[in-house]
Design a protein around this motif. Structure first.
Motif, short mmCIF file in Angstrom:
data_model
loop_
_atom_site.label_atom_id
_atom_site.label_comp_id
_atom_site.label_asym_id
_atom_site.label_seq_id
_atom_site.Cartn_x
_atom_site.Cartn_y
_atom_site.Cartn_z
N PRO A 18 0.84 -1.20 0.00
CA PRO A 18 0.00 0.00 0.00
C PRO A 18 0.88 1.25 0.00
CG PRO A 18 0.04 -0.98 2.17
CD PRO A 18 0.77 -1.91 1.26
N PRO A 19 0.36 2.35 -0.52
CA PRO A 19 1.13 3.60 -0.47
C PRO A 19 1.29 4.05 0.97
CG PRO A 19 -1.11 4.01 -1.19
CD PRO A 19 -0.95 2.53 -1.11
N GLU A 20 2.33 4.79 1.25
CA GLU A 20 2.54 5.26 2.62
C GLU A 20 1.67 6.46 2.97
OE1 GLU A 20 6.37 5.27 4.55
OE2 GLU A 20 7.21 4.53 2.68
N TRP A 21 1.48 7.36 2.02
CA TRP A 21 0.76 8.61 2.30
C TRP A 21 -0.23 8.91 1.19
CZ3 TRP A 21 2.08 9.13 7.04
CH2 TRP A 21 3.33 8.75 7.44
N LEU A 22 -1.38 9.46 1.57
CA LEU A 22 -2.43 9.79 0.62
C LEU A 22 -2.96 11.19 0.89
CD1 LEU A 22 -4.44 6.47 0.94
CD2 LEU A 22 -3.04 7.13 -1.01
N ILE A 23 -3.38 11.86 -0.17
CA ILE A 23 -4.08 13.13 -0.04
C ILE A 23 -5.47 12.93 -0.63
CG2 ILE A 23 -4.21 15.50 -0.87
CD1 ILE A 23 -1.45 15.87 -0.08
N GLY A 38 -1.29 5.50 4.29
CA GLY A 38 -1.68 4.62 3.20
C GLY A 38 -2.60 3.49 3.57
N GLU A 39 -2.68 3.16 4.84
CA GLU A 39 -3.50 2.04 5.28
C GLU A 39 -4.82 2.47 5.91
OE1 GLU A 39 -0.89 -0.17 7.79
OE2 GLU A 39 0.24 -0.95 6.08
N CYS A 40 -5.17 3.74 5.78
CA CYS A 40 -6.37 4.26 6.42
C CYS A 40 -7.63 3.73 5.76
CB CYS A 40 -6.35 5.79 6.37
SG CYS A 40 -7.79 6.53 7.17
N TRP A 41 -8.53 3.20 6.56
CA TRP A 41 -9.79 2.68 6.04
C TRP A 41 -10.67 3.80 5.52
CZ3 TRP A 41 -14.25 4.48 8.13
CH2 TRP A 41 -14.17 5.07 9.40
N ALA A 42 -10.60 4.98 6.12
CA ALA A 42 -11.43 6.10 5.68
C ALA A 42 -11.01 6.58 4.29
CB ALA A 42 -11.36 7.23 6.69
N ALA A 43 -9.72 6.57 4.02
CA ALA A 43 -9.22 6.98 2.71
C ALA A 43 -9.66 5.99 1.64
CB ALA A 43 -7.70 7.10 2.72
N ALA A 44 -9.59 4.72 1.96
CA ALA A 44 -9.99 3.68 1.01
C ALA A 44 -11.48 3.79 0.71
CB ALA A 44 -9.66 2.30 1.56
N LYS A 45 -12.24 4.16 1.71
CA LYS A 45 -13.69 4.26 1.55
C LYS A 45 -14.07 5.47 0.69
CE LYS A 45 -17.79 3.90 4.41
NZ LYS A 45 -18.30 3.82 5.77
N SER A 46 -13.29 6.56 0.76
CA SER A 46 -13.65 7.77 0.03
C SER A 46 -13.46 7.62 -1.47
CB SER A 46 -12.84 8.96 0.52
OG SER A 46 -11.56 9.00 -0.08
N ARG A 48 -11.33 9.06 -3.27
CA ARG A 48 -10.90 10.32 -3.88
C ARG A 48 -9.47 10.68 -3.46
NH1 ARG A 48 -15.83 12.20 -1.44
NH2 ARG A 48 -14.50 13.56 -0.21
N CYS A 49 -8.62 9.68 -3.31
CA CYS A 49 -7.26 9.91 -2.83
C CYS A 49 -6.23 9.65 -3.92
CB CYS A 49 -6.96 9.01 -1.63
SG CYS A 49 -7.96 9.44 -0.20
N ARG A 50 -5.10 10.32 -3.78
CA ARG A 50 -3.96 10.03 -4.65
C ARG A 50 -2.74 9.82 -3.76
NH1 ARG A 50 -0.47 14.43 -5.45
NH2 ARG A 50 -1.37 16.38 -4.78
N THR A 51 -1.83 9.01 -4.25
CA THR A 51 -0.60 8.72 -3.54
C THR A 51 0.33 9.92 -3.60
OG1 THR A 51 -0.82 6.40 -4.14
CG2 THR A 51 1.36 7.13 -3.44
N VAL A 52 0.96 10.23 -2.47
CA VAL A 52 1.94 11.32 -2.42
C VAL A 52 3.18 10.83 -1.67
CG1 VAL A 52 0.25 13.18 -2.55
CG2 VAL A 52 0.92 12.31 -0.32
N THR A 53 4.25 11.59 -1.80
CA THR A 53 5.48 11.27 -1.08
C THR A 53 5.36 11.74 0.37
OG1 THR A 53 6.52 13.39 -1.58
CG2 THR A 53 6.84 11.59 -3.19
N ARG A 54 6.28 11.30 1.17
CA ARG A 54 6.33 11.73 2.57
C ARG A 54 6.45 13.25 2.64
NH1 ARG A 54 7.90 9.78 7.62
NH2 ARG A 54 9.02 11.31 8.88
N THR A 69 -8.64 12.13 11.20
CA THR A 69 -8.81 11.88 12.64
C THR A 69 -8.75 10.39 12.98
OG1 THR A 69 -11.22 11.88 12.39
CG2 THR A 69 -10.16 13.97 12.98
N HIS A 70 -8.79 9.53 11.96
CA HIS A 70 -8.76 8.10 12.20
C HIS A 70 -7.34 7.54 12.19
CE1 HIS A 70 -13.07 8.12 11.90
NE2 HIS A 70 -12.96 8.76 10.74
N CYS A 71 -6.55 7.93 11.19
CA CYS A 71 -5.21 7.34 11.05
C CYS A 71 -4.10 8.25 11.57
CB CYS A 71 -4.95 6.97 9.58
SG CYS A 71 -4.91 8.38 8.44
#
Length: 81
Positions: A18-23, A38-46, A48-54, A69-71
């Protein structure tokens, strides 16, 4: 033949880390709503995320993009107000 390609693609996706960071972007894709790990369940559910660098995740948090607020990516990145 097509089924074999689909199965190979699916295996490749499952093995990819999985990606490390998402916006997360808003519905109009111009607003930035949140930073996630990258492992946030809320991001996966939305969806509308893209992978970004640290560094991009850190910069977004410094630009006042809210941390999920979750991850809690701000904690994971060591950025606390």
């Amino acid at each position: 033949m097509e089924e074999q390609r689909k199965a190979e693609r699916r295996r490749g996706e499952e093995m990819r880390p999985p990606p490390e960071w998402l916006i997360q972007h808003g519905l109009n894709r111009t607003n930035v709503d949140a930073v996630h790990t990258g492992e946030c369940w809320a991001a996966a559910k939305s969806g509308r995320c893209r992978t970004v660098t640290r560094q991009q995740a850190i910069e977004a948090l410094r630009q006042q993009v809210p941390a999920c607020t979750h991850c809690r990516p701000d904690t994971a990145l060591g950025i606390l107000d």
